[in-house]
Design a protein around this motif. Sequence first.
Motif, PDB file in Angstrom:
ATOM      1  N   LEU A 550       0.960  -0.972   0.507  1.00  0.00           N
ATOM      2  CA  LEU A 550       0.059   0.326  -0.287  1.00  0.00           C
ATOM      3  C   LEU A 550       0.833   0.898  -0.332  1.00  0.00           C
ATOM      4  N   LEU A 551       0.321   2.090  -0.476  1.00  0.00           N
ATOM      5  CA  LEU A 551       1.206   3.832  -0.856  1.00  0.00           C
ATOM      6  C   LEU A 551       0.374   4.643  -0.416  1.00  0.00           C
ATOM      7  N   ASN A 552       0.883   5.639   0.202  1.00  0.00           N
ATOM      8  CA  ASN A 552      -0.052   7.116   0.524  1.00  0.00           C
ATOM      9  C   ASN A 552       0.540   7.706   0.266  1.00  0.00           C
ATOM     10  N   GLY A 553       0.973   8.699  -0.484  1.00  0.00           N
ATOM     11  CA  GLY A 553       1.423  10.004  -1.691  1.00  0.00           C
ATOM     12  C   GLY A 553       1.530   9.829  -3.365  1.00  0.00           C
ATOM     13  N   GLY A 554       2.450  10.284  -3.580  1.00  0.00           N
ATOM     14  CA  GLY A 554       2.504  10.594  -4.987  1.00  0.00           C
ATOM     15  C   GLY A 554       2.954   9.357  -5.934  1.00  0.00           C
ATOM     16  N   LEU A 555       2.393   8.655  -6.212  1.00  0.00           N
ATOM     17  CA  LEU A 555       2.479   7.036  -6.721  1.00  0.00           C
ATOM     18  C   LEU A 555       3.893   7.429  -8.155  1.00  0.00           C
ATOM     19  N   PRO A 556       4.758   6.665  -8.425  1.00  0.00           N
ATOM     20  CA  PRO A 556       5.737   7.564  -9.407  1.00  0.00           C
ATOM     21  C   PRO A 556       5.174   7.241 -10.886  1.00  0.00           C
ATOM     22  N   LEU A 557       5.435   7.669 -11.212  1.00  0.00           N
ATOM     23  CA  LEU A 557       5.246   8.145 -13.007  1.00  0.00           C
ATOM     24  C   LEU A 557       4.163   8.465 -13.183  1.00  0.00           C
TER      25      LEU A 557
END
Length: 851
Positions: A550-557
């Motif tokens: 899980l990611l919270n923040g700017g997803l790369p690309l």
Amino acid sequence: LTRHALGAVRHAAWLRMDGWRSANREAASKSTARLRPFGSLGADLRTAVRALRATPGFTITALIVLTLGIGATTAIFSVVDAVVLRGLPFDESDRLVSIGERRLSTGRTGSAEAAPNYLDWRHARAFDGLAAVAYGSGAYILRRPDGAMSIRTRLVTHELFPVLRVAPLLGRTFTADEEEAGREQVAVLSFGFWQQEFGGDRNVIGRTMTLDSGTYRVIGVMPAGFTYPVGTAEPPQMWVPYVIPKSERARGGARAYYLQLVGRLKAGVSIDEARTELQAIIDPFVAASPDWFRDRVPSAEPLHDALVGRVRPWMLMLLGVVAFVLLIACVNVANLMLARATSRSRELGIRAALGASRWQIARGLLVESLLLSTVGAVLGLFTAWASVNVLRGAMPSDVPRLSDIAINLRVLGASAAVAIATGVLFGLAPALQFSRPDLNQALRDGGRTSTAGIAKQRLRSALVIGEVALAVVLLVGTGLFVSSFARVTRIDLGIDDQHVLTFDVPFEQVLGLSDMTLTDFEALEAKRMPLLDAVLARVQTVPGVERAALLNGGLPLSGSSSTNDAKAPATGKRLDSIEIKKVSPDYHAALRIPLHAGRLFTSADRRGSAPVAILNDLAATDLFGSASAALGQTVVADGDHTVVGVVGAVRQFGPETQAPPEIYTPLAQTSTMGGKLVIRTMDDPMAAVPAIRQAVLDVLPDAIFPKPTTMAEYAAGLVARRRFNMLLFSLFGLLGVVIAAVGVYGVMGYLVAQRAPEFGVRLALGAARGQVLRLVLGRAAVFMTVGLVVGLSAAWGLSRFVKAFLFDVTPADPLVYAAVAFALVAAGFVAAFMPALRASRVDPIITLRAE
């Protein structure tokens, strides 16, 4: 005798009277012709049709060339007109401005703004109104008895519609009270969605819709054709009031730039005056929050420029490139018409001998060329109409006003103008050359094939050389853009974007936590972490899934970003802007971001354990001098964290930007509910979507997901414009080479036909057929050599105009120029070989008998 004498006198008088009448008729005819120089156009048109039908090979070749040239030009013009040239569809749109901030260090102007600045600027006296639109508003889920559907929604402030001066078709728009309170949920529908969902019912005002975030009451319907943002590929279906969260109204902590600001200047107020007032408004806050305003000043530019400014140079370049294709087509047809007119010199001489004036002959030739160009334009228009949808689908999705691209009256008018211009352009040379034929030469030649004079041959040779030179310029552009694209795709992004699936998981919406405060989240801590762990654990069991995070923040690309400032107390160094991401333990493994020092996060890095962080090597070097020196040190970024690892840098915004410094913190040590699932699969990630959805639904039964996206799609989107340029240049370059080769073939074919007697005499006197073959190929080699020299010189001179569009390639790349030279020589040889072979096989006996 008297009777006979009277008869003779009467006959003589009749003859004299008839002659007088004939003379009067001739004089009247000449007078009328002088008064009406275009009086015989109908006859010229019929003659032109017969002449073109009599030479089907020439006519078909010319029409194919013109269809391709005019069709390509019309298709590209329709794109440029819709995206760049056409004004915005709003009242006094020249007074609409986009507000943002400019970075002093880079000179770049951002199109997104933070909420505190908007709240301060919205009362500026320079504007009649200032509105905000939230980027990435996304989709709301409409729940109905027969199922659920996603509604494209934009969150906007109540000033938007008055600023744009657009009134609703039905009902009203938002009020300030509805926006500020945020309790009464209301919606304004687009015309299309009103027709689709409510069948155009005019009693829709007051009806409610049950969405995933609550029940919304319909208060208005916008008129047909209205959309904002303008020209998006998927226009909004609904607008709802945007209530700025309390946590984002004050300056401090992370800077969230996600609002697009649009204002309407008051009458008589300039953009510079508005920019000065914006700066004056924030000046009192600069001293209180220097970090917030560091390296940033207010900016304002016309809304039209903000929408299309970044693509205007690119679009105009495409228009210039297609103009080269059209010019090559015109030169090609002009050369074919010159060669054809040479073979018709006896016919033109006879017409002149029978009394046709120079103007009448020139007019007939111009009518032929205009007829050809008109038919070519009609066929080209059908070609363009069929190509527009292909172009629209192939263009990058971030091109503004993409949905407006179409063949309309403006494009039709431009196509008609192009048809007339091209007809005159390629018909002018033969009209001037052959409007005064040499009568003695034409009548003396009788039935023999006449040979063009030196002046006419020079003109044809110049046109062939020009055609080759133009094709060289196009091919050089093709080579430069292909080379740029190849180099961009070889850039290491810092991640492995293959076989990675991403999509949002609406944890907050599912649990009804969207409006909760930090205290509420802390009360739900016991429920939050088991929920996140359960989702990841369940997804990890799906067959084919290798890693899930899980990611919270700017997803790369993806173009998204979340920044903060960071400090290193041990060294005293700081970073004013650092990408901050909250991730679960398997995030780096899922994207295959390499570990350079220390360790990655584990399940032990949870709430209650020591706060830790991972830096990328750029941040570690900037703050501590090296990766090894950063381990164990404290970094301050939204709290104190101990650095436990250093990973490789990721090019967050794509291959053509530098990687930013980044800091990662454990998702389990924050109060964030979740964000995007990042899943690495063993095979095609889209094939695993149904099973992954079901796995999430097993934990979150009420979740409804937006469309999943692969990281490869994000990566492809970042180079989409370069790919489009490469494909379009390749198509136009190939088209230019083919048209040039057709021109060389046609001219060499006419040359062989006209010089057939000469070749026959040479062969009769003992010349070898190989010598004749070399003679013709040598003539073609001269054309190609001179064309290459002129074209390469022109390409070198024009290369500075495309330098800004290239990546890691010099405009004078010798490999590109060498490849172009080889390609043109090969194409010219192939085009000239068949006429040369035909010349070497001329039968001297038949030729001498004809002479």
